[in-house]
Design an enzyme around this catalytic site. Sequence first.
Site, short mmCIF file in Angstrom:
data_model
loop_
_atom_site.label_atom_id
_atom_site.label_comp_id
_atom_site.label_asym_id
_atom_site.label_seq_id
_atom_site.Cartn_x
_atom_site.Cartn_y
_atom_site.Cartn_z
N CYS A 1 0.82 -1.09 0.00
CA CYS A 1 0.07 0.07 0.11
C CYS A 1 0.79 1.14 0.10
O CYS A 1 0.73 2.12 -0.71
CB CYS A 1 -0.92 0.07 1.26
SG CYS A 1 -2.16 1.41 1.20
N CYS A 2 2.07 1.12 0.85
CA CYS A 2 2.94 2.47 0.94
C CYS A 2 3.46 2.48 -0.29
O CYS A 2 3.82 3.65 -0.94
CB CYS A 2 3.91 2.32 2.10
SG CYS A 2 2.99 2.75 3.65
N CYS B 1 -1.22 8.50 7.40
CA CYS B 1 -2.45 8.26 6.67
C CYS B 1 -3.39 7.93 8.13
O CYS B 1 -3.12 7.60 8.89
CB CYS B 1 -2.54 7.07 6.00
SG CYS B 1 -1.60 7.31 4.40
N CYS C 1 -3.72 4.53 9.32
CA CYS C 1 -2.66 3.78 10.11
C CYS C 1 -1.96 4.90 11.09
O CYS C 1 -0.64 4.57 11.39
CB CYS C 1 -1.68 3.76 8.86
SG CYS C 1 -1.87 2.47 7.52
N CYS D 1 7.28 4.25 6.30
CA CYS D 1 6.51 4.11 5.10
C CYS D 1 7.23 3.39 3.88
O CYS D 1 6.65 2.73 3.04
CB CYS D 1 5.74 5.42 4.70
SG CYS D 1 7.12 6.51 3.97
S1 SF4 Z 1 0.34 4.91 5.75
FE1 SF4 Z 1 -1.25 3.23 5.68
S2 SF4 Z 1 -2.96 3.82 4.25
FE2 SF4 Z 1 -0.87 5.25 3.95
S3 SF4 Z 1 0.00 4.62 2.29
FE3 SF4 Z 1 0.91 3.16 4.13
S4 SF4 Z 1 -0.32 1.50 4.52
FE4 SF4 Z 1 -1.49 2.83 2.84
#
Ligand code: SF4
Length: 225
Positions: A107-108, A189, A192, A214
């Site tokens: 996701c990151c 985010c 998170c 991240c």
């Molecule tokens: S902090 Fe969480 S929602 Fe944001 S990009 Fe990374 S995993 Fe995804």
Amino acid sequence: MLDFLNTASAECVLEDAIKNRFAGKIALVSSFGTESAVILHMVSEIDKSVPVVFLDTLKLFPETLAYRDELVARLGLTDVRSIQPSGKQLAAYDPDGRLWQKDADLCCAIRKTNPLDEALEGMEAWITGRKRNQNASRANLQMIDTGADGRTTINPLAFWDEAQIEAYFTRHKLPRHPLQAQGYASIGCATCTALPDGDDKRSGRWAGSTKTECGIHMPRAHLAA
Ligand code: SF4
């Protein structure tokens, strides 16, 4: 790398990087988090047209977006680039928007690392607000370092402590992130970020997992889409 520069002031290192060493080939990467106003203010005092890259992951707190707008107006920054993830990658890897629950690193990569790498194309260096005292992985950070992407990173606040940050906010009457008053210390985010546990400011990031970064400061995992 260039250890002797660790004794220079944050402002001197920044000015040299922006006006001389990397003139026209440098950007500031900012999360517009609780301490970001310090480095944003320093850059604005040197050159308000330095590109500022802001990674809008589409998962941020609305308060962060509002704070970005407030600081940009207050500091007169003229080249703020709010970068969003690729629609193609979101459709391929995160169609329901819940990838953060299943694979936070991926996701990151989609929402932060890959968009950042695209945004920094053509740049030789980037400025960060990282500090040695933020976590163990940053303990050896130099004021001028080499990033995971191979570019030079300028980290003027590497040796700053909390008291210096607070004094800078006070001296320059800088506004605070709206969520700081609720106890948030390190803000990413909304999905998170939790309230910190005790004095460890970054403990609210990916709370309950072993993840602490991240990935924008770590080796890359490029995606096919
Ligand atoms: S902090 Fe969480 S929602 Fe944001 S990009 Fe990374 S995993 Fe995804």
